[in-house]
Design a protein around this motif. Structure first.
Motif, PDB file in Angstrom:
ATOM      1  N   ARG A 153       0.858  -1.177  -0.130  1.00 19.07           N
ATOM      2  CA  ARG A 153      -0.211  -0.131  -0.122  1.00 19.07           C
ATOM      3  C   ARG A 153       0.979   1.108  -0.237  1.00 19.07           C
ATOM      4  NH1 ARG A 153      -2.687   0.431   4.458  1.00 19.07           N
ATOM      5  NH2 ARG A 153      -1.857  -1.201   5.613  1.00 19.07           N
ATOM      6  N   SER A 154       1.860   1.210   0.604  1.00 16.16           N
ATOM      7  CA  SER A 154       2.748   2.442   0.905  1.00 16.16           C
ATOM      8  C   SER A 154       3.483   2.858  -0.441  1.00 16.16           C
ATOM      9  CB  SER A 154       3.808   2.405   2.056  1.00 16.16           C
ATOM     10  OG  SER A 154       4.691   1.408   2.060  1.00 16.16           O
ATOM     11  N   GLY A 155       3.891   1.758  -1.289  1.00 21.53           N
ATOM     12  CA  GLY A 155       4.677   1.900  -2.444  1.00 21.53           C
ATOM     13  C   GLY A 155       4.245   2.598  -3.651  1.00 21.53           C
ATOM     14  N   PHE A 156       2.736   2.926  -3.542  1.00 19.71           N
ATOM     15  CA  PHE A 156       2.153   3.642  -4.280  1.00 19.71           C
ATOM     16  C   PHE A 156       1.978   3.121  -5.825  1.00 19.71           C
ATOM     17  CE2 PHE A 156       1.835   7.408  -7.403  1.00 19.71           C
ATOM     18  CZ  PHE A 156       0.618   8.243  -6.834  1.00 19.71           C
ATOM     19  N   VAL A 157       2.703   1.831  -6.034  1.00 21.74           N
ATOM     20  CA  VAL A 157       2.691   1.292  -7.367  1.00 21.74           C
ATOM     21  C   VAL A 157       1.113   1.150  -8.178  1.00 21.74           C
ATOM     22  CG1 VAL A 157       3.280  -0.950  -8.764  1.00 21.74           C
ATOM     23  CG2 VAL A 157       4.718   0.071  -6.821  1.00 21.74           C
ATOM     24  N   HIS A 158       0.158   0.720  -7.099  1.00 18.84           N
ATOM     25  CA  HIS A 158      -1.099   0.500  -7.727  1.00 18.84           C
ATOM     26  C   HIS A 158      -1.838   1.699  -8.166  1.00 18.84           C
ATOM     27  CE1 HIS A 158      -1.974  -3.789  -6.744  1.00 18.84           C
ATOM     28  NE2 HIS A 158      -1.361  -3.751  -5.812  1.00 18.84           N
TER      29      HIS A 158
ATOM     30  N   VAL B 237      -5.842 -13.702 -12.323  1.00 15.29           N
ATOM     31  CA  VAL B 237      -4.519 -13.548 -12.973  1.00 15.29           C
ATOM     32  C   VAL B 237      -4.334 -12.038 -13.099  1.00 15.29           C
ATOM     33  CG1 VAL B 237      -3.506 -13.635 -15.220  1.00 15.29           C
ATOM     34  CG2 VAL B 237      -4.988 -15.788 -14.419  1.00 15.29           C
ATOM     35  N   VAL B 238      -5.124 -11.135 -13.298  1.00 11.35           N
ATOM     36  CA  VAL B 238      -4.528  -9.815 -13.574  1.00 11.35           C
ATOM     37  C   VAL B 238      -4.219  -9.219 -12.101  1.00 11.35           C
ATOM     38  CG1 VAL B 238      -5.509  -7.419 -14.120  1.00 11.35           C
ATOM     39  CG2 VAL B 238      -6.070  -9.219 -15.603  1.00 11.35           C
ATOM     40  N   ARG B 239      -5.228  -9.622 -10.996  1.00 10.81           N
ATOM     41  CA  ARG B 239      -4.895  -9.150  -9.772  1.00 10.81           C
ATOM     42  C   ARG B 239      -3.637  -9.499  -9.293  1.00 10.81           C
ATOM     43  NH1 ARG B 239      -9.656  -7.119  -7.509  1.00 10.81           N
ATOM     44  NH2 ARG B 239      -8.583  -6.383  -5.695  1.00 10.81           N
ATOM     45  N   ARG B 240      -3.343 -10.731  -9.616  1.00 13.28           N
ATOM     46  CA  ARG B 240      -1.783 -11.165  -9.015  1.00 13.28           C
ATOM     47  C   ARG B 240      -0.667 -10.651  -9.733  1.00 13.28           C
ATOM     48  NH1 ARG B 240       1.587 -12.194  -5.464  1.00 13.28           N
ATOM     49  NH2 ARG B 240       3.038 -13.953  -5.973  1.00 13.28           N
ATOM     50  N   MET B 241      -0.931 -10.565 -11.173  1.00 10.28           N
ATOM     51  CA  MET B 241       0.141  -9.805 -11.872  1.00 10.28           C
ATOM     52  C   MET B 241       0.239  -8.499 -11.326  1.00 10.28           C
ATOM     53  SD  MET B 241      -0.870 -10.992 -15.950  1.00 10.28           S
ATOM     54  CE  MET B 241       0.563 -10.034 -16.544  1.00 10.28           C
ATOM     55  N   LEU B 242      -0.762  -7.737 -11.143  1.00  9.86           N
ATOM     56  CA  LEU B 242      -0.625  -6.320 -10.349  1.00  9.86           C
ATOM     57  C   LEU B 242       0.155  -6.309  -9.117  1.00  9.86           C
ATOM     58  CD1 LEU B 242      -4.184  -5.091 -11.140  1.00  9.86           C
ATOM     59  CD2 LEU B 242      -2.252  -4.020 -12.107  1.00  9.86           C
TER      60      LEU B 242
END
Length: 234
Positions: free
Chosen positions: A65-70, A93-98
């Motif tokens: 959450r803190s990394g801002f990547v999403h 599959v997409v959620r895991r890739m994210l």
């Protein structure tokens, strides 16, 4: 009308241009990701105030959450001129890739920033969390021993990143095989966004001067330090 603050002005500047023409689903999703990001900073500040050293599981959940990547990947969609529809976003599959993308970027950041964060006594870094785990064997002593322990930890993390990347490639092929013609282009675009995030961060981290100097004692080094007043009452 709420008054603008040092926290809301950057948020408005980053998101307002992207709100034009955005779907309600995208706005809800990116709003949630910004809440993750901002909430994680106050949680990290609480941890520092109470001198709480997270477990590996606690750290991994908070770091995502803190990394801002999403949130960054939400903005990347706008830069690429598309939106990830819910029918794709909701696929495991997409959620895991994210999540893998976030883990790779955040972990690379931790490896490159560990000396800087260690210099200020901040243990919220994957390298330091692993090294300070209660069940970690203390086989090395002295300066040379600590250097060997650091090398062992980095090799362990390299193995983690390699495994994530190999899993990503498998999932990428699975996604390509699963989507129909309707979503093939979007699936290719979001995959490119994720690949670019991982490779781009690695390239940037090798050349940036951000981590080239240690932090003098007492100097604020993280945005969370500026939120200290928010948790003093806890």
């Amino acid at each position: 009308m709420p008054q603008d603050t040092a926290f809301t002005l950057p948020f408005d500047a980053a998101t307002s241009p992207d709100a034009d023409g955005a779907s309600p689903a995208w706005l809800e999703r990116t709003g949630q990701h910004w809440q993750w990001f901002l909430g994680a900073y106050t949680q990290e500040t609480r941890n520092r105030a109470h001198r709480h050293v997270p477990t590996l599981a606690e750290y991994a959940e908070l770091r995502r959450r803190s990394g801002f990547v999403h949130a960054m990947l939400d903005l990347s969609q706008k830069a690429y001129g598309f939106e990830l529809p819910d029918r794709l976003y909701s696929q495991p599959v997409v959620r895991r890739m994210l999540d893998i993308t976030a883990d790779v970027v955040d972990t690379l950041n931790d490896v490159h920033s560990v000396e800087k964060e260690e210099s200020r006594g901040d243990l919220r870094n994957l390298v330091l969390v692993i090294e300070n785990a209660p069940d970690r064997a203390r086989a090395h002593a002295g300066e040379r021993g600590r250097a060997r322990e650091r090398a062992d930890t980095v090799r362990e993390i390299q193995g983690m990143v390699t495994a994530w990347c190999e899993e990503f490639l498998v999932l990428e092929q699975r996604l390509t095989d699963a989507v129909g013609a309707r979503d093939a282009g979007t699936a290719a675009l979001i995959t490119d966004c994720m690949r670019t995030a991982m490779s781009g961060y690695l390239e940037w981290s090798r050349t940036t001067r951000r981590y080239s100097h240690l932090v003098p004692a007492g100097e604020a080094a993280l945005a969370a330090d500026l939120a200290a007043d928010l948790v003093r009452a806890d």
